[in-house]
Scaffold this motif. Structure first.
Motif: not given
Ligand code: PMP
Ligand code: GLN
Length: 380
Positions: A70-71, A74, A229, A232, A272, A276, A279, A282
């Protein structure tokens, strides 16, 4: 027994000192940076869910795979570069551990590390523990910008690392695309590692874009980039974050990470990762905190505290020279004890104690609290 301290000049961090003082005087704590409101109930439910589902044993050393994926997605969506989830990311115990691990994986005796002062307080002690030497670049009020010609003069054959932080704590300044290009040029054909602390990546205001190292492919090749995190998702108490870097640097990072913590809280990582998937969580942050900044500035109108423009982070600086010529450390104490609002003095983030009569206030608070603080400070 004789104890030889590795950090003879280090005391308790200013955040702990001011939070204790704030408590003692029952002041409004705008000193230490944390929200006074809770994280999303959906995120809380997800933690509960994964705890019940049995995600209670060690996570993989690099972190939960779904979260890493996921990160990386992103990063591509926001900055145009997709790190490899298998070799270019590690989930850490907050940005603090990521920074510690990054510095200690590379800095040896007599290596020089350039950093931007006022500097967040967890960089220099780690350099010192590793036997390295801090070479400060002084950012000056009120705009705190970098003159890259002057920066170039600090680079020596011993320079091993340059630590940047954008958006910048404590000043609220940001590095521009031109700054990043100049850093890229400055480090070209060298072995200098860039450590980029980007924990406030989503807190950039007034329509500006966050200039992550990830937008600059050449710079990325020599960089480790840290995130939190806590900032965020309004969960500073979870102490979870991550570090990105190209595979050869990440390999060295993980050699230390595996003996430093090995891995971090598993159910939270899973939670998380799911959270996430939306989107908006964030992407709405810049707006959310910009409104808080503007609300706070409005409540401070008519006070003798002069605001210094804040372009990012959840910190607002104020010049108090129209009120007092006291040292900022004394003034911050008096603010807490007499005016009822705790603040952070900026001189503690300069190695030479430079004092521009400026304090930092955190606006990650409900409007009620900001209003109340504004009322107290307008009377000063
Ligand atoms: N870097 C900066 C610039 C910070 O302000 C902070 C504190 N919030 C950190 C790193 C540490 O983040 P964490 O709480 O995730 O360890
Ligand atoms: N990063 C937070 C701040 O700047 C505090 C972190 C801490 O308390 N160690 O206020």
């Amino acid at each position: 027994m004789k104890i030889t301290s590795k950090l003879p000049n280090v005391g308790t961090t200013i955040f702990t000192v001011m939070s204790l003082l704030s408590k003692e005087h029952q002041a409004i704590n705008l000193a230490q940076g944390f929200p006074n409101f809770d994280c999303s109930p959906k995120l809380q439910d997800l933690v509960h869910h994964y705890t019940k589902k049995g995600f209670n044993q060690y996570a993989p050393m690099a972190g939960d795979l779904k979260l890493r994926q996921e990160l990386c997605k992103k990063s591509e969506r926001l900055y145009g570069l997709r790190p490899d989830p298998n070799s270019e990311i590690t989930i850490t115990a907050g940005a603090t551990q990521a920074l510690y691990t990054a510095i200690s994986a590379f800095i040896k005796t007599d290596d020089e590390v350039i950093l931007l002062e006022p500097a967040y307080d967890s960089y220099a002690p780690v350099v010192e523990i590793c036997g390295g030497k801090v070479v400060p670049y002084t950012l000056k009020a009120p705009d705190y910008t970098v003159d890259w010609e002057k920066m170039r003069q600090l680079v020596s054959p011993r320079t091993k690392m340059i630590i940047i932080n954008t958006p910048h704590n404590p000043t609220g300044s940001i590095l521009t695309a031109s700054d990043m290009e100049q850093l890229q040029t400055l480090t070209r054909d060298t072995d200098i590692i860039v450590l980029s602390d980007e924990v406030y990546e989503h807190l950039v205001f007034d329509g500006e874009a966050h200039q992550s190292v990830l937008r600059f492919p050449e710079l990325w090749q020599r960089s480790l980039v840290t995130y939190s995190f806590g900032k965020t998702f309004h969960v500073t108490g979870w102490k979870l974050g991550y570090c990105l870097g190209p595979a050869p640097l990440m390999k060295e990072f993980q050699k230390v990470h595996q003996f430093n913590v090995f891995s971090v809280s598993h159910p939270q990582q899973r939670a998380i990762a799911d959270f996430m998937e939306s989107p908006e969580e964030y992407l709405s942050l810049a707006n959310f905190f910009q409104q808080k900044r503007d609300f706070f500035l409005k409540t401070m109108e008519g006070s003798r505290f002069r605001p210094i423009p804040c372009k990012g982070t959840y910190f607002q600086l104020f010049d108090y020279s129209a009120i007092s010529q006291e040292k900022d450390t004394d003034f911050a104490r008096r603010m807490t004890a007499e005016y009822g609002v705790a603040a952070i003095p900026i001189s503690v983030f300069y190695s030479d104690g430079r004092d521009d009569r400026v304090v930092r206030l955190c606006f990650a608070k409900t409007e009620e609290v900001l209003e109340e603080a504004g009322k107290l400070l307008r009377e000063v």
